[in-house]
Design a protein around this motif. Structure first.
Motif, PDB file in Angstrom:
ATOM      1  N   ASP A 190       0.822  -1.206   0.000  1.00 14.79           N
ATOM      2  CA  ASP A 190       0.000   0.000   0.000  1.00 14.79           C
ATOM      3  C   ASP A 190       0.856   1.258   0.000  1.00 14.79           C
ATOM      4  O   ASP A 190       0.407   2.320  -0.444  1.00 14.79           O
ATOM      5  N   LEU A 191       2.089   1.129   0.515  1.00 16.55           N
ATOM      6  CA  LEU A 191       2.961   2.295   0.651  1.00 16.55           C
ATOM      7  C   LEU A 191       4.414   1.860   0.582  1.00 16.55           C
ATOM      8  O   LEU A 191       4.787   0.821   1.134  1.00 16.55           O
ATOM      9  N   ASP A 218       0.259   2.766  -9.111  1.00 16.63           N
ATOM     10  CA  ASP A 218      -0.736   3.013  -8.064  1.00 16.63           C
ATOM     11  C   ASP A 218      -0.138   2.979  -6.658  1.00 16.63           C
ATOM     12  O   ASP A 218      -0.833   3.254  -5.681  1.00 16.63           O
ATOM     13  N   THR A 230       1.677   4.238  -3.498  1.00 14.28           N
ATOM     14  CA  THR A 230       1.963   5.524  -2.855  1.00 14.28           C
ATOM     15  C   THR A 230       3.393   5.495  -2.332  1.00 14.28           C
ATOM     16  O   THR A 230       3.809   4.527  -1.691  1.00 14.28           O
ATOM     17  N   VAL A 271       6.411   7.660  -0.196  1.00 17.78           N
ATOM     18  CA  VAL A 271       6.850   8.742   0.690  1.00 17.78           C
ATOM     19  C   VAL A 271       8.349   8.553   0.893  1.00 17.78           C
ATOM     20  O   VAL A 271       8.804   7.449   1.196  1.00 17.78           O
ATOM     21  N   TYR A 302       4.338  10.999  -3.098  1.00 15.42           N
ATOM     22  CA  TYR A 302       3.300  11.675  -2.318  1.00 15.42           C
ATOM     23  C   TYR A 302       3.888  12.848  -1.551  1.00 15.42           C
ATOM     24  O   TYR A 302       3.347  13.943  -1.563  1.00 15.42           O
ATOM     25  N   ASP A 303       5.020  12.602  -0.857  1.00 16.10           N
ATOM     26  CA  ASP A 303       5.623  13.665  -0.067  1.00 16.10           C
ATOM     27  C   ASP A 303       7.005  13.229   0.400  1.00 16.10           C
ATOM     28  O   ASP A 303       7.411  12.075   0.235  1.00 16.10           O
ATOM     29  N   ALA A 356      -0.716   9.785   3.923  1.00 19.11           N
ATOM     30  CA  ALA A 356      -0.354   9.240   2.612  1.00 19.11           C
ATOM     31  C   ALA A 356      -1.288   8.089   2.221  1.00 19.11           C
ATOM     32  O   ALA A 356      -1.712   7.989   1.074  1.00 19.11           O
ATOM     33  N   LEU A 357      -1.631   7.267   3.202  1.00 19.00           N
ATOM     34  CA  LEU A 357      -2.517   6.140   2.923  1.00 19.00           C
ATOM     35  C   LEU A 357      -3.944   6.591   2.618  1.00 19.00           C
ATOM     36  O   LEU A 357      -4.681   5.905   1.929  1.00 19.00           O
ATOM     37  N   GLY A 410      -4.574   9.807   1.369  1.00 21.48           N
ATOM     38  CA  GLY A 410      -4.539  10.842   0.349  1.00 21.48           C
ATOM     39  C   GLY A 410      -4.720  12.262   0.831  1.00 21.48           C
ATOM     40  O   GLY A 410      -5.138  13.128   0.079  1.00 21.48           O
TER      41      GLY A 410
END
Length: 136
Positions: free
Chosen positions: A49-50, A75, A77, A79, A99-100, A118-119, A121
């Motif tokens: 997921d991240l 897709d 995400t 960080v 994302y950041d 982040a998870l 949005g």
């Protein structure tokens, strides 16, 4: 909860991140450099997921890892983390991909807030300890 791939070469930072995110109920897979993280990401066919990665690492840095991940798993995400201002500037060239960037040093609360946002949005501004001390 989320499945998170962590890439961090500093053992103490890696342990802190893994511990903090595990306590929040996330499933964590951690690697000590970007090359190993890219191999894990591919072996798992991007089923995370991240991706939470340090920027400055040996073998493959976080920028290279983000480019690899973004090209194969759009897709996912991403960080990035860094304690170096020049590395943070390099990451901003990847605005469409990541994302950041979370600046080091960060607190447990900073890390958890950034990951949660982040998870889900939602962007959040993380204030580093140095900025807090200067009243910024």
């Amino acid at each position: 909860m989320a499945r998170i791939l962590v890439a961090e070469d500093d053992p103490s930072v890696r342990a802190f991140v893994v511990s903090a995110l595990t306590m929040k109920g996330h499933e964590i897979v951690a690697e000590e450099d970007g090359g190993l993280a890219a191999e894990t990401l591919d072996a798992e066919e991007g089923r995370f997921d991240l991706l939470l990665s340090d920027i400055k690492m040996p073998i493959m840095d976080g920028i290279g890892l983000a480019l690899h991940a973004g090209a194969r798993y759009p897709d996912l995400t991403i960080v990035l983390m860094t304690g170096f201002a020049d590395q943070r500037e390099r990451a901003h060239g990847l605005d469409a991909l990541i994302y950041d960037v979370i600046p080091k040093p960060f607190t447990l609360a900073d890390l958890v807030a950034k990951v949660d946002d982040a998870l889900h949005g939602r962007p959040v501004e993380v204030v580093s300890l140095g900025q807090q001390a200067r009243g910024q």
